[in-house]
Design a protein around this motif. Structure first.
Motif, PDB file in Angstrom:
ATOM      1  N   ARG A   7      28.818 -73.024  75.774  1.00  0.00           N
ATOM      2  CA  ARG A   7      27.663 -73.524  75.014  1.00  0.00           C
ATOM      3  C   ARG A   7      27.422 -72.707  73.756  1.00  0.00           C
ATOM      4  O   ARG A   7      26.750 -73.158  72.834  1.00  0.00           O
ATOM      5  N   ARG A   8      27.946 -71.506  73.700  1.00  0.00           N
ATOM      6  CA  ARG A   8      27.934 -70.667  72.497  1.00  0.00           C
ATOM      7  C   ARG A   8      29.335 -70.096  72.316  1.00  0.00           C
ATOM      8  O   ARG A   8      29.993 -69.718  73.288  1.00  0.00           O
ATOM      9  N   GLU A   9      29.763 -70.036  71.061  1.00  0.00           N
ATOM     10  CA  GLU A   9      31.078 -69.479  70.745  1.00  0.00           C
ATOM     11  C   GLU A   9      30.963 -68.637  69.484  1.00  0.00           C
ATOM     12  O   GLU A   9      30.045 -68.817  68.689  1.00  0.00           O
ATOM     13  N   SER A 133      28.018 -73.935  81.292  1.00  0.00           N
ATOM     14  CA  SER A 133      27.708 -72.748  82.096  1.00  0.00           C
ATOM     15  C   SER A 133      28.391 -71.494  81.545  1.00  0.00           C
ATOM     16  O   SER A 133      28.178 -70.393  82.060  1.00  0.00           O
ATOM     17  N   GLU A 134      29.190 -71.636  80.501  1.00  0.00           N
ATOM     18  CA  GLU A 134      29.950 -70.518  79.950  1.00  0.00           C
ATOM     19  C   GLU A 134      29.569 -70.229  78.501  1.00  0.00           C
ATOM     20  O   GLU A 134      28.987 -71.083  77.824  1.00  0.00           O
ATOM     21  N   LYS A 140      37.360 -64.967  75.494  1.00  0.00           N
ATOM     22  CA  LYS A 140      37.844 -64.547  76.818  1.00  0.00           C
ATOM     23  C   LYS A 140      39.320 -64.849  76.997  1.00  0.00           C
ATOM     24  O   LYS A 140      39.996 -64.207  77.781  1.00  0.00           O
ATOM     25  N   SER A 141      39.832 -65.825  76.245  1.00  0.00           N
ATOM     26  CA  SER A 141      41.251 -66.171  76.361  1.00  0.00           C
ATOM     27  C   SER A 141      42.145 -65.043  75.858  1.00  0.00           C
ATOM     28  O   SER A 141      43.319 -65.002  76.165  1.00  0.00           O
ATOM     29  N   LYS A 142      41.576 -64.115  75.075  1.00  0.00           N
ATOM     30  CA  LYS A 142      42.359 -63.006  74.518  1.00  0.00           C
ATOM     31  C   LYS A 142      42.406 -61.807  75.459  1.00  0.00           C
ATOM     32  O   LYS A 142      43.154 -60.888  75.252  1.00  0.00           O
TER      33      LYS A 142
END
Length: 143
Positions: A7-9, A133-134, A140-142
């Motif tokens: 929901r936020r990046e 929910s994330e 996080k993929s890094k």
């Protein structure tokens, strides 16, 4: 395959020299928007040029950077209060998940809003799925 975002990046906008800026994913908005503290059209050598400052009052290190483009349009949008307004719309590069793509942003005063950048459906569609929910899944993929 579509990547999953929260929901936020945090996004990078390299043309505007903005790195890892927090943005809220807004599936209710069609077009993405960014906080703009100054916008002005000027005619230079017979051509209309748009000058603008993004994130100026929300982050001191960006306060004096004025960008310009001749590739812009105006768009009628409903703001978060349901009122119609006309905004300038510009294109820029976005980097998420180490991938670069072009996206459109409307320029608007978001100083009274919690989030300086909203990522709308037009940018999300066909690229990402949203897991509300994330947060910060592109980072996080890094790890």
């Amino acid at each position: 395959m579509k990547k999953i975002i929260g929901r936020r990046e945090r996004i990078t906008l390299p043309d505007w020299k903005l790195r890892m800026i927090p943005a809220k994913v807004d599936t209710g908005a069609y077009t993405s928007s960014i906080h703009c503290t100054f916008v002005e059209e000027r005619k230079i050598d017979g051509e209309m040029i748009l000058f603008y400052r993004v994130l100026g009052s929300t982050d001191r290190k960006y306060k004096d950077i004025i960008h310009h483009t001749n590739d812009y349009t105006q768009k009628k949008v409903k703001n978060s209060f349901g009122q119609a307004e006309v905004r300038y719309k510009v294109k820029t590069k976005v980097i998420m998940f180490d991938e670069e793509f072009e996206a459109e942003f409307t320029l608007t005063d978001r100083s009274k809003m919690r989030n300086t950048i909203l990522l709308g459906r037009k940018m999300i569609q066909g690229r990402f799925l949203v897991d509300v929910s994330e947060v910060n899944l592109s980072q996080k993929s890094k790890i």
